[in-house]
Design an enzyme around this catalytic site. Structure first.
Site, PDB file in Angstrom:
ATOM      1  N   ASP A 146     -58.747  64.857 -21.489  1.00  0.00           N
ATOM      2  CA  ASP A 146     -59.041  66.194 -20.978  1.00  0.00           C
ATOM      3  C   ASP A 146     -57.742  67.007 -20.912  1.00  0.00           C
ATOM      4  O   ASP A 146     -56.824  66.654 -20.162  1.00  0.00           O
ATOM      5  CB  ASP A 146     -59.636  66.036 -19.566  1.00  0.00           C
TER       6      ASP A 146
ATOM      7  N   ASP B  82     -59.587  65.669 -16.068  1.00  0.00           N
ATOM      8  CA  ASP B  82     -58.571  66.211 -15.151  1.00  0.00           C
ATOM      9  C   ASP B  82     -59.106  66.210 -13.714  1.00  0.00           C
ATOM     10  O   ASP B  82     -58.383  66.541 -12.776  1.00  0.00           O
ATOM     11  CB  ASP B  82     -58.075  67.591 -15.596  1.00  0.00           C
ATOM     12  N   SER B  83     -60.354  65.782 -13.547  1.00  0.00           N
ATOM     13  CA  SER B  83     -60.885  65.545 -12.195  1.00  0.00           C
ATOM     14  C   SER B  83     -60.032  64.514 -11.473  1.00  0.00           C
ATOM     15  O   SER B  83     -60.076  64.401 -10.250  1.00  0.00           O
ATOM     16  CB  SER B  83     -62.342  65.068 -12.264  1.00  0.00           C
TER      17      SER B  83
ATOM     18  N   GLU C  81     -71.657  72.011 -18.456  1.00  0.00           N
ATOM     19  CA  GLU C  81     -71.651  71.668 -17.017  1.00  0.00           C
ATOM     20  C   GLU C  81     -72.291  72.776 -16.177  1.00  0.00           C
ATOM     21  O   GLU C  81     -72.087  73.967 -16.436  1.00  0.00           O
ATOM     22  CB  GLU C  81     -70.192  71.443 -16.547  1.00  0.00           C
TER      23      GLU C  81
ATOM     24  N   LYS D 250     -60.525  67.180 -25.073  1.00  0.00           N
ATOM     25  CA  LYS D 250     -61.557  68.101 -24.570  1.00  0.00           C
ATOM     26  C   LYS D 250     -60.857  69.312 -23.977  1.00  0.00           C
ATOM     27  O   LYS D 250     -59.805  69.154 -23.329  1.00  0.00           O
ATOM     28  CB  LYS D 250     -62.393  67.403 -23.494  1.00  0.00           C
TER      29      LYS D 250
HETATM   30  O1  KIV Z   1     -62.577  66.334 -15.472  1.00  0.00           O
HETATM   31  C1  KIV Z   1     -63.709  65.840 -15.564  1.00  0.00           C
HETATM   32  O2  KIV Z   1     -64.015  64.778 -15.012  1.00  0.00           O
HETATM   33  C2  KIV Z   1     -64.686  66.575 -16.355  1.00  0.00           C
HETATM   34  C3  KIV Z   1     -66.123  66.196 -16.194  1.00  0.00           C
HETATM   35  C4  KIV Z   1     -66.633  66.855 -14.968  1.00  0.00           C
HETATM   36  C5  KIV Z   1     -66.927  66.524 -17.392  1.00  0.00           C
HETATM   37  O3  KIV Z   1     -64.346  67.483 -17.053  1.00  0.00           O
END
Ligand code: KIV
Length: 258
Positions: free
Chosen positions: A82, A43-44, A176, A111
């Protein structure tokens, strides 16, 4: 047949490090796929791709759109979806959204952020055939609730969270923003793989956000990021050259014209 599945990932523990990178589109997913075990549609993307301040406004629709693109680019890769903020607040909502992921994309697993307090949700998902990866330590979806991003030092809580997720049936955990010695302890305490980001070297694998790792995010470089490319500099130099060539009539030349 995909080269990696949850069983082969788990067999890597203690044998071989797991390599994970984020991707949000088919073009980059195809470039990354041969070199990594897992592609995370994180979700980044809400920050990297959509330019938002944090990950909180990412939606299921947005995540599915990008996951479908990643699936097209990396057909044989293990794809991790995610779950966006608010999409797993209780067992019913979590299952409804996780089923949406399996029915509408090629994602192999989902995730979600959270430890002990999310264990019942994880158990429910696993019971219904969903492969779940946990995410503990610094949880970006808590940024507003906690007033910022902070390195996690609470040993007892971290170990309890990790154990609760493993007991609930998570096949893997991402840790993290955690002190390296703590992350090592978590990895040693669990049978399932523990993949770190900003968690030192003594875990079972590493994940980085692609735009950090390739130097496209210029604003600042977190301590845990290693830039393997100065992407932003290279892109700016190339586009500046293109602009100059167009203005000077140097592009296109005869060979580049019909
Ligand atoms: O959203 C993402 O890219 C993540 C990573 C930082 C593990 O959760």
């Amino acid at each position: 047949m995909k080269k990696v599945n949850i069983k082969t990932l788990q067999q890597k523990k203690g044998q071989e490090k797991i390599v994970m990178i984020t991707a949000y589109d088919a073009l980059f997913a195809k470039l990354f796929a041969p070199y990594v075990d897992i592609i995370l549609v994180g979700d980044s993307l809400n920050m990297v791709f959509a330019g938002e301040e944090d990950t909180l406004s990412a939606t299921m629709e947005q995540m599915l759109y990008h996951t479908k693109a990643v699936c097209k680019g990396a057909k044989e890769s293990f794809i991790l979806f995610d779950m966006p903020y608010g999409s797993y607040i209780d067992k019913k909502i979590a299952l409804k959204n996780a089923l949406k992921v399996y029915k509408n994309s090629c994602a192999d697993a989902i995730k979600l952020e959270g430890g002990k307090e999310k264990a019942k949700i994880v158990k429910h998902l696993v019971k219904n055939g969903i492969a779940v990866c946990g995410h503990i330590g610094l949880m970006p979806q808590n940024v507003r609730g906690e007033g910022g991003y902070r390195v996690v030092k609470d040993r007892k809580k971290l170990l309890e969270d990790a154990k609760a997720l493993e007991d609930a049936g998570a096949f893997m955990i991402i840790v993290e923003g955690v002190k390296a010695n703590l992350a090592q302890e978590v990895s040693e305490a669990l049978k399932i793989p523990v993949v770190g980001i900003g968690a030192g070297a003594d875990v079972d694998g590493q994940v980085l956000v692609w735009s950090d790792m390739l130097g496209f995010f210029e604003e600042f470089k977190p301590k845990f990021v290693r830039r393997y490319l100065e992407g932003a500099t290279l892109v700016k130099e190339a586009v500046a050259k293109f602009s100059k060539d167009v203005k000077e009539g140097a592009f296109p030349n005869k060979e580049e014209s019909y």
